[in-house]
Design a protein around this motif. Structure first.
Motif, PDB file in Angstrom:
ATOM      1  N   LEU A  34      39.777  41.415  41.831  1.00 21.18           N
ATOM      2  CA  LEU A  34      39.606  40.071  41.283  1.00 21.18           C
ATOM      3  C   LEU A  34      38.846  40.111  39.964  1.00 21.18           C
ATOM      4  O   LEU A  34      39.224  39.431  38.994  1.00 21.18           O
ATOM      5  CB  LEU A  34      38.873  39.197  42.292  1.00 21.18           C
ATOM      6  CG  LEU A  34      38.582  37.753  41.857  1.00 21.18           C
ATOM      7  CD1 LEU A  34      39.885  37.001  41.597  1.00 21.18           C
ATOM      8  CD2 LEU A  34      37.751  37.032  42.921  1.00 21.18           C
ATOM      9  N   SER A  92      45.913  45.167  44.806  1.00 17.55           N
ATOM     10  CA  SER A  92      45.584  43.742  44.777  1.00 17.55           C
ATOM     11  C   SER A  92      45.976  43.086  43.459  1.00 17.55           C
ATOM     12  O   SER A  92      46.209  41.879  43.403  1.00 17.55           O
ATOM     13  CB  SER A  92      44.094  43.536  45.042  1.00 17.55           C
ATOM     14  OG  SER A  92      43.307  44.027  43.969  1.00 17.55           O
ATOM     15  N   LEU A  96      47.027  39.206  42.489  1.00 18.02           N
ATOM     16  CA  LEU A  96      45.991  38.387  41.859  1.00 18.02           C
ATOM     17  C   LEU A  96      46.325  38.006  40.427  1.00 18.02           C
ATOM     18  O   LEU A  96      46.077  36.870  40.011  1.00 18.02           O
ATOM     19  CB  LEU A  96      44.647  39.122  41.905  1.00 18.02           C
ATOM     20  CG  LEU A  96      44.074  39.343  43.303  1.00 18.02           C
ATOM     21  CD1 LEU A  96      42.797  40.175  43.233  1.00 18.02           C
ATOM     22  CD2 LEU A  96      43.788  38.010  43.982  1.00 18.02           C
ATOM     23  N   LEU A 142      44.356  35.330  46.583  1.00 18.38           N
ATOM     24  CA  LEU A 142      43.258  36.094  47.173  1.00 18.38           C
ATOM     25  C   LEU A 142      43.460  36.265  48.676  1.00 18.38           C
ATOM     26  O   LEU A 142      43.149  37.329  49.233  1.00 18.38           O
ATOM     27  CB  LEU A 142      41.940  35.381  46.894  1.00 18.38           C
ATOM     28  CG  LEU A 142      40.650  36.174  47.105  1.00 18.38           C
ATOM     29  CD1 LEU A 142      40.619  37.405  46.205  1.00 18.38           C
ATOM     30  CD2 LEU A 142      39.441  35.295  46.830  1.00 18.38           C
ATOM     31  N   THR A 146      43.794  39.913  50.364  1.00 16.44           N
ATOM     32  CA  THR A 146      42.785  40.309  51.342  1.00 16.44           C
ATOM     33  C   THR A 146      43.422  40.743  52.658  1.00 16.44           C
ATOM     34  O   THR A 146      43.061  41.782  53.226  1.00 16.44           O
ATOM     35  CB  THR A 146      41.808  39.155  51.598  1.00 16.44           C
ATOM     36  OG1 THR A 146      41.175  38.787  50.363  1.00 16.44           O
ATOM     37  CG2 THR A 146      40.754  39.556  52.599  1.00 16.44           C
TER      38      THR A 146
END
Length: 238
Positions: A34, A92, A96, A142, A146
């Motif tokens: 992030l 990720s 993101l 997110l 996650t």
């Protein structure tokens, strides 16, 4: 109950200790992803031609099997948690970056013009206006990143005792104990559900201007809740 959570000594941890390790190995990479995605997404918003190459690179990196990542990283980071967390942080980004870019681009141009007229520079406008309005889109990305990270931590068992709850899968097959396999599978699923629910609560706290659902057939009053753009501008002025 003690027998249910009794683990082989080679795991060198208790069941709930493995749960804590699993959360650490899953959440820290998402946090790192992030922090990296925020400036990358801002560059993609400001330089529209950059978005396609960035999206292509992140997609290609996501397509690389985690085991291949581990093989490359072991020479540098060894058989450690870091070797597991670096690929998860990279993975990720594919979720993101598009989520942040789409959320920021959804901010009305009138809102940006008003923020500029108030004397907000590009950085303050991004942090105090665009990001707050983009929170729903960012939180959606997110949540996906996650849950995906929580499920992928178990792959770390392939490089040694770094798979947290995934280590139970290995020991369950080695010692022919289905109990360990079920503890791993159910524990990972419960963790994913609980963390996802926590992120939903965080989104609700960060977006008080969003509707919380209807009760009955009451008509919607357009003046009952302020527009998110207005809330963001008020906060920026403060």
């Amino acid at each position: 109950m003690n027998d249910l959570f009794h683990l082989p000594s080679d795991l060198q941890n208790s069941y709930f200790g493995l749960v804590g390790v699993h959360l650490r190995e899953a959440l820290l990479p998402v946090l790192g992803g992030l922090l990296a995605a925020l400036p990358i997404a801002q560059l993609c918003v400001r330089l529209r031609w950059l978005y396609a190459p960035v999206l292509w690179v992140t997609t290609v990196l996501y397509a690389i099997p985690s085991l291949a990542f581990f093989v490359v990283l072991i020479d540098y980071t060894g058989q450690t948690e870091t070797t597991v967390m670096i690929p998860l942080a990279v993975y990720s980004l594919v979720v993101l970056v598009p989520a942040i870019v789409d959320g920021v681009r959804s901010v009305p141009q009138e809102t940006l013009a008003a923020a500029t007229a108030m004397g907000l520079g590009p950085v303050r406008r991004y942090v105090q206006v665009q990001l707050p309005i983009a929170v729903p889109a960012i939180m959606a990305g997110l949540r996906v990143a996650t849950v995906s990270s929580i499920s992928l931590v178990s792959v770390g068992a392939l490089i040694g005792n770094q798979g947290a709850l995934g280590n139970l899968l290995h020991d369950g097959m080695v010692y022919h104990q289905p109990r360990l396999v079920w503890l791993s599978v159910i524990g990972t699923a419960v963790l994913a559900v609980l963390v996802d629910a926590a992120l939903v609560v965080v989104r609700l706290l960060l977006t008080p201007w969003m509707p919380r659902g209807s009760r009955g057939a009451r008509p919607v009053d357009a003046t009952a809740r302020p527009e998110p753009a207005a809330v963001a501008l008020e906060d920026a002025v403060r």
